[in-house]
Design an enzyme around this catalytic site. Structure first.
Site, PDB file in Angstrom:
ATOM      1  N   THR A   1      20.476  -1.804 -19.702  1.00  0.00           N
ATOM      2  CA  THR A   1      20.282  -1.858 -21.145  1.00  0.00           C
ATOM      3  C   THR A   1      19.346  -0.753 -21.637  1.00  0.00           C
ATOM      4  O   THR A   1      19.661  -0.043 -22.601  1.00  0.00           O
ATOM      5  CB  THR A   1      19.679  -3.224 -21.539  1.00  0.00           C
ATOM      6  N   VAL A   2      18.213  -0.614 -20.983  1.00  0.00           N
ATOM      7  CA  VAL A   2      17.201   0.322 -21.475  1.00  0.00           C
ATOM      8  C   VAL A   2      17.629   1.773 -21.267  1.00  0.00           C
ATOM      9  O   VAL A   2      17.533   2.603 -22.190  1.00  0.00           O
ATOM     10  CB  VAL A   2      15.837   0.033 -20.812  1.00  0.00           C
TER      11      VAL A   2
ATOM     12  N   LYS B   1      23.223   2.815  -9.418  1.00  0.00           N
ATOM     13  CA  LYS B   1      23.378   2.195  -8.105  1.00  0.00           C
ATOM     14  C   LYS B   1      24.817   2.330  -7.627  1.00  0.00           C
ATOM     15  O   LYS B   1      25.087   2.633  -6.483  1.00  0.00           O
ATOM     16  CB  LYS B   1      23.051   0.697  -8.205  1.00  0.00           C
TER      17      LYS B   1
ATOM     18  N   GLU C   1       4.849   3.706 -23.062  1.00  0.00           N
ATOM     19  CA  GLU C   1       4.898   2.819 -24.231  1.00  0.00           C
ATOM     20  C   GLU C   1       5.827   1.634 -24.002  1.00  0.00           C
ATOM     21  O   GLU C   1       5.525   0.505 -24.399  1.00  0.00           O
ATOM     22  CB  GLU C   1       5.380   3.621 -25.458  1.00  0.00           C
TER      23      GLU C   1
ATOM     24  N   ASP D   1       5.113 -12.004 -16.057  1.00  0.00           N
ATOM     25  CA  ASP D   1       5.477 -10.830 -16.852  1.00  0.00           C
ATOM     26  C   ASP D   1       4.380 -10.488 -17.870  1.00  0.00           C
ATOM     27  O   ASP D   1       3.987  -9.329 -18.003  1.00  0.00           O
ATOM     28  CB  ASP D   1       6.812 -11.108 -17.568  1.00  0.00           C
TER      29      ASP D   1
ATOM     30  N   LYS E   1       1.810  -7.013 -18.109  1.00  0.00           N
ATOM     31  CA  LYS E   1       1.601  -6.189 -19.305  1.00  0.00           C
ATOM     32  C   LYS E   1       0.123  -6.175 -19.681  1.00  0.00           C
ATOM     33  O   LYS E   1      -0.413  -5.156 -20.115  1.00  0.00           O
ATOM     34  CB  LYS E   1       2.452  -6.720 -20.451  1.00  0.00           C
TER      35      LYS E   1
ATOM     36  N   GLY F   1      14.928  -5.289 -26.035  1.00  0.00           N
ATOM     37  CA  GLY F   1      16.158  -4.864 -26.677  1.00  0.00           C
ATOM     38  C   GLY F   1      16.471  -3.407 -26.382  1.00  0.00           C
ATOM     39  O   GLY F   1      15.566  -2.601 -26.175  1.00  0.00           O
TER      40      GLY F   1
END
Lengths: 328, 328
Positions: free
Chosen positions: A13-14, A45, A128, A200, A204, A302
């Site tokens: 996705t990213v 991959k 970021e 998670d 961060k 997202g």
């Protein structure tokens, strides 16, 4: 027109978000920076997997083809997990590439080493996208640090947990029901352990700690709780008292200057800036000596929010290194 | 150690804030930038007025003593009103100085001209402190613009109005009672017209418009309403329906690409990001193509928040012009 050549490691996705934005904004970026940005290589991959059409870029499953390409100026990394991401980025820095990463698991642990390495090789590190998705908390804290001093950072850093807590409150769902709704909406992984256990958010927080305080507390000293033990009754009872459970990651310096941190569900009242943050949003509150309290709220994940955070890092690299990049 | 020489025009709350922060953070700034920052001149209206002790800087009521000093690299401006501020800054740019301003009245009107002039003379203009005090909205939008596109900006841009609306709701006060409480708390000027009529918020919106959209709408086309006509009953009735009046400045591009703007009180519900913003805080919501929606909340005014925004601008100037400044 001088050109900047980039590689993207990982095309989930990213990675795809970065690619799309760089294509869609090609002309604007050219106009605003004076550079064209060309994606020359994408590391995947499985080369055989079906994916969106890619023009002009080599698709490879061999990292050496990227590391041995002396043309590449910037490496985007959007792989999951500590390794091989850390080794790849370390090698890319050694070759003189700027790196931009979205990999929080890797960066929480190896970020300090990568930053030292990059300083030594005089390249930039953009991170970021590792923290709070599209919310520009890294850039904001970096700017604040120049003439101010951070005293405390608190935040909702995991959108999945926040979605589940919101759902449990609004609909009286059990944790399991809310988690399965999150999975159906694409807000939670098939294995949601890292999200709902607080791990998670903890990672961060450690990235923010290194940035804001120049160091991290001992990981073993930080209590980390998730939301997986909360019962619907507890959440509904809190609601009746005008309180809400939020999953908060919190780090501050105590009176003795010692770093203190905690991650877990916290009951907060209507006056608290995190009270109104519902759904998959992330929010970060920064307390500083001069500015006072600043709150940032935005999408925690997202394709486009995270991709745009990485592209913003690229444009920052370009502005910082204009003079160095021109000869290309 | 290379030194950056600065002048401060105006020594009210904001000018003094800049001076104090530059003194208090002298060592940190030296460490992080490699430069010492020396305040060499301060322009005041009345030299005889009693003020905090100033070390090493000349106090003058003659702008020419500053403009004719070839040593000065950066001019901070914290005067009120369009003139003589605009002329002073224009002259400073002409002499090759970077300028950093907190003057929204002047900048709403003359900002575009100053920016063009500064580009021509290859100097920087810092204007973070013109809009939303300590909230880093100018830097954030500037960064977003690089690889994204702003679609809409909405905000609570006047802390005085927001304080008054909060007070009227919480205590059922009349506008006059709430205004006088704001004045007693130092949150409103003796003449509060610009704040409560919407003019102040309008000016800040025009500054954001120039930044985000590259232009401003015709000022006459923008409906501007204040909060001075609101009755306590209207506000209390709204509260009963779980709605709140917020004074919102709003600018967006319509479907035809035309800029639309409005400033005035708006009824909003509990789901709106501005619902929970009480007291003198400012808040700005930015909607963009990629990132989605980002909200920033923080102090809209004050000696230290506003001063720290101006010092952050200075550090940005230093980073951008390191190579140019070094020979000093």
């Amino acid at each position: 027109m001088p050109s900047i050549k980039v590689a993207i490691l990982g095309f989930g996705t990213v990675g795809e978000g970065v690619y799309r934005i760089l294509q869609e904004k090609r002309e604007e970026i050219k106009k605003s920076t004076g550079f064209t940005v060309d994606v020359v290589s994408i590391l995947v991959k499985d080369k055989a997997k079906e994916r969106m059409p890619i023009k002009g870029a080599q698709i490879t499953d061999n990292i050496q083809e990227i590391l041995n390409n002396p043309e590449i100026d910037v490496v985007f990394e959007a792989i999951v997990g500590e390794e091989p991401a850390y080794t790849y980025l370390s090698d890319a820095i050694e070759k003189g590439c700027h790196i931009i990463t979205a990999n929080k698991t890797m960066f929480a642990k190896h970020g300090p080493a990568l930053l030292k390495h990059a300083e030594f090789r005089d390249v930039q590190v953009g991170f970021e996208a590792t923290t709070a998705g599209g919310v520009p908390i890294i850039r904001t804290v970096t700017n604040l640090l120049a003439g101010d001093r951070v005293k405390r950072i608190q935040g909702i850093l995991n959108g999945t947990s926040n979605f589940i807590l919101t759902k449990m409150r609004d609909e009286g769902s059990s944790f399991k029901q809310a988690l399965s709704a999150a999975q159906q909406n694409g807000y939670a992984e098939a294995d949601p352990t890292d999200d709902v256990s607080g791990t998670d958010a903890f990672r961060k927080l450690m990235i923010l700690s290194s940035l804001a305080f120049g160091r991290q507390p001992d990981w073993e000293d930080v209590p980390v709780l998730g939301i997986d033990h909360l019962e619907p009754d507890e959440i509904l009872d809190a609601s009746k008292g005008d309180l809400r459970y939020r999953h908060v990651a919190d780090i501050w310096k105590d009176e003795k200057g010692k770093l203190q941190a905690a991650v877990g569900p916290v009951l907060i009242g209507a006056d608290h800036p995190l009270f109104g943050i519902d759904g998959v949003d992330n929010a970060v509150i920064v307390n500083t000596e001069y500015l006072g309290q600043l709150t940032l709220v935005g999408p925690g994940a997202g394709m486009y929010p995270t991709g745009s955070a990485m592209v913003a890092d690229l444009l920052h690299v370009i502005r910082q290194h204009e003079a160095i990049l021109v000869p290309n």
